[in-house]
Design an enzyme around this catalytic site. Structure first.
Site, PDB file in Angstrom:
ATOM      1  N   ARG A 188     -10.796 -45.112 -12.385  1.00  0.00           N
ATOM      2  CA  ARG A 188     -10.110 -45.411 -13.635  1.00  0.00           C
ATOM      3  C   ARG A 188      -8.964 -44.447 -13.882  1.00  0.00           C
ATOM      4  NH1 ARG A 188     -15.534 -44.971 -16.711  1.00  0.00           N
ATOM      5  NH2 ARG A 188     -14.267 -44.593 -18.564  1.00  0.00           N
ATOM      6  N   ARG A 242      -1.288 -50.628 -22.029  1.00  0.00           N
ATOM      7  CA  ARG A 242      -1.559 -49.842 -20.827  1.00  0.00           C
ATOM      8  C   ARG A 242      -0.434 -49.944 -19.802  1.00  0.00           C
ATOM      9  NH1 ARG A 242      -6.855 -48.034 -20.005  1.00  0.00           N
ATOM     10  NH2 ARG A 242      -8.406 -48.777 -21.503  1.00  0.00           N
ATOM     11  N   ARG A 287     -22.138 -45.262 -22.132  1.00  0.00           N
ATOM     12  CA  ARG A 287     -21.528 -46.460 -21.573  1.00  0.00           C
ATOM     13  C   ARG A 287     -21.826 -46.547 -20.084  1.00  0.00           C
ATOM     14  NH1 ARG A 287     -15.608 -45.254 -24.248  1.00  0.00           N
ATOM     15  NH2 ARG A 287     -16.165 -45.696 -26.424  1.00  0.00           N
ATOM     16  N   ARG A 293     -20.255 -37.940 -22.521  1.00  0.00           N
ATOM     17  CA  ARG A 293     -19.931 -38.709 -23.723  1.00  0.00           C
ATOM     18  C   ARG A 293     -21.064 -39.645 -24.130  1.00  0.00           C
ATOM     19  NH1 ARG A 293     -14.340 -41.773 -23.416  1.00  0.00           N
ATOM     20  NH2 ARG A 293     -15.396 -42.863 -21.712  1.00  0.00           N
ATOM     21  N   LYS A 302      -9.044 -39.599 -27.025  1.00  0.00           N
ATOM     22  CA  LYS A 302      -8.356 -40.600 -27.847  1.00  0.00           C
ATOM     23  C   LYS A 302      -9.258 -41.156 -28.943  1.00  0.00           C
ATOM     24  CE  LYS A 302      -7.109 -43.554 -24.688  1.00  0.00           C
ATOM     25  NZ  LYS A 302      -7.819 -42.961 -23.536  1.00  0.00           N
TER      26      LYS A 302
END
Length: 223
Positions: free
Chosen positions: A172, A88, A160, A127, A13
């Site tokens: 998650r 969400r 992160r 990432r 995204k």
């Protein structure tokens, strides 16, 4: 133009939204970035949000919605925005519709990204993000030219904290499946949903998806 990015964490995204933002000249509003800024600045909302984020849980609406409203009302979003991470839930989607209606605005497009679950987990672990310009890189799929350094601004890339723990990532994803995936049907009924797969198995990455969407928007005369 108001665009929403849907899809589980790690589907791409941020990458697609960033490319669209550059082309359409509208800001990418990532609730994740907004949360992290508030947490870093130790604001009251940030400290409350961190209690949930640190456990891999969704942040309650009474914390999230005011943040989103402030971003949509900002000068930089006067010509539109790309929402990444909001809504969400169906309740948030309905509230967003009310917010936009009050401002004589509406949603133009909802982009739903899908990827195989094993690819998602690997993508998240690999990432790296730029804390300065918010650019996203992947150590294997889209590495920076210079290791550990952002191609765009030269800032040091970071991982992160919530991307380091595989179990947290799985938590998650489970939350997404239970609470957020119903939005796909919601926006399908609204007639503004576009689903795209990003996956190595079909050799289709975020850049390919973004280019196709931009091309279609031009054909339709929307940009």
């Amino acid at each position: 133009m108001i665009i929403i990015m849907l899809g589980a964490q790690g589907t791409g995204k941020g990458t697609v939204a960033g490319l669209l933002s550059n082309e359409l000249h509208i800001p990418q509003i990532s609730t994740g970035d907004v949360f992290r800024k508030n947490i870093k600045d130790k604001t009251e909302l940030g400290e409350e949000a961190n209690k949930y984020i640190s456990k891999g849980q969704l942040v309650p609406d009474e914390i999230t919605i005011p943040m989103v409203i402030n971003e949509l009302d900002s000068e930089q979003a006067k010509n539109g925005a790309i929402l990444d991470g909001f809504p969400r839930t169906i309740e948030q989607a309905q509230k967003l519709k009310e917010i936009l209606s009050e401002r004589n605005n509406k949603l133009d497009l909802v982009i739903n990204l899908i990827s195989p679950r094993d690819e998602i987990i690997t993508r998240i672990v690999d990432r790296r993000v730029c804390p300065n310009c918010k650019a996203t890189f992947n150590l294997k799929l889209h590495p920076p030219i210079k290791e550990g350094i952002c191609d765009n601004c030269g800032h040091e890339l970071k991982q992160r904290e919530d991307d380091m723990d595989e179990q947290s990532i799985k938590n998650r994803l489970e939350i997404y499946d239970k609470q957020t995936s119903p939005l796909v049907e919601y926006y399908k009924k609204e007639g503004i949903l576009r689903t795209e797969e990003i996956s190595l198995r079909i050799n289709r990455m975020g850049k390919d998806v973004a280019e196709d969407i931009i091309g279609d928007l031009k054909k339709e005369g929307k940009i």
